[in-house]
Design a protein around this motif. Structure first.
Motif, mmCIF file in Angstrom:
data_model
loop_
_atom_site.group_PDB
_atom_site.id
_atom_site.type_symbol
_atom_site.label_atom_id
_atom_site.label_comp_id
_atom_site.label_asym_id
_atom_site.label_seq_id
_atom_site.Cartn_x
_atom_site.Cartn_y
_atom_site.Cartn_z
ATOM 1 N N GLU A 1 0.988 5.269 0.223
ATOM 2 C CA GLU A 1 0.211 6.408 0.704
ATOM 3 C C GLU A 1 0.359 7.572 -0.269
ATOM 4 O O GLU A 1 1.482 7.992 -0.576
ATOM 5 C CB GLU A 1 0.732 6.817 2.080
ATOM 6 N N THR B 1 0.850 -1.185 0.000
ATOM 7 C CA THR B 1 0.000 0.000 0.000
ATOM 8 C C THR B 1 0.888 1.238 0.000
ATOM 9 O O THR B 1 1.746 1.380 0.871
ATOM 10 C CB THR B 1 -0.922 0.024 1.238
ATOM 11 N N THR C 1 3.510 0.747 2.985
ATOM 12 C CA THR C 1 3.282 -0.168 4.100
ATOM 13 C C THR C 1 2.930 -1.548 3.558
ATOM 14 O O THR C 1 2.435 -1.693 2.441
ATOM 15 C CB THR C 1 2.140 0.321 5.011
#
Length: 160
Positions: free
Chosen positions: A47, A45, A68
């Motif tokens: 951001e 993931t 992440t």
């Protein structure tokens, strides 16, 4: 049944390498292999970060911020490596240096002569949860590990 033949009942092989950060030396003595029938957490993931740039009037610029990864969850598996439990114990003890491991998850083809369908690498992982199967004398099972959770510092997909 030969030990290596037991691993062929699974679709995912997990190969562990030494991280080079120390604490994982016991795994160097064994075969460092395990096989699992389900792998979860192959996810990255990123951001989004937006900022306004002076002179650019079409809106905010979009960049990628922190990356992440959720924990890897390996389910219904088997490890033939006696050093595996030593590594789990080292993770529980929390002694320095932490027993970081790196590893490769290979998606196996049904035909053992074919190339791997996919290869994922994780870096600097430690175990956070181990769940063994329930013991039941009336129900013989070959699966020794129900779940193994590994938190790690990065995941990448190898190109074949």
């Amino acid at each position: 049944m030969p030990a290596q033949a037991m691993l062929t009942h699974f679709n995912f092989a997990v190969q562990i390498e030494l991280s080079g950060l120390g604490g994982d030396e016991g795994l160097a003595l064994g075969g460092r292999k395990g096989a699992f029938s389900e792998v979860q957490g192959l996810e990255i993931t990123m951001e989004p970060v937006s900022f306004r740039e002076g002179g650019y009037n079409r809106g905010a610029r979009q960049l990628v911020g922190k990356t992440t990864n959720p924990p890897l969850v390996l389910k219904r598996g088997l490890s033939l490596d006696p050093a595996f439990w030593t590594w789990i114990q080292r993770c529980m003890d929390g002694t320095f240096p932490l027993p970081y491991i790196s590893g490769t998850i290979r998606v196996l083809q049904a035909d053992s002569t074919a190339a791997d369908a996919g290869v994922w690498r994780f870096e600097n992982g430690i175990a956070t949860k181990v769940k063994c199967v329930d013991l039941n004398a009336g129900n013989a099972r070959e699966v020794a590990l129900e779940e193994l959770h590994i938190v790690h510092e990065g995941l990448s997909r190898e190109q074949s």
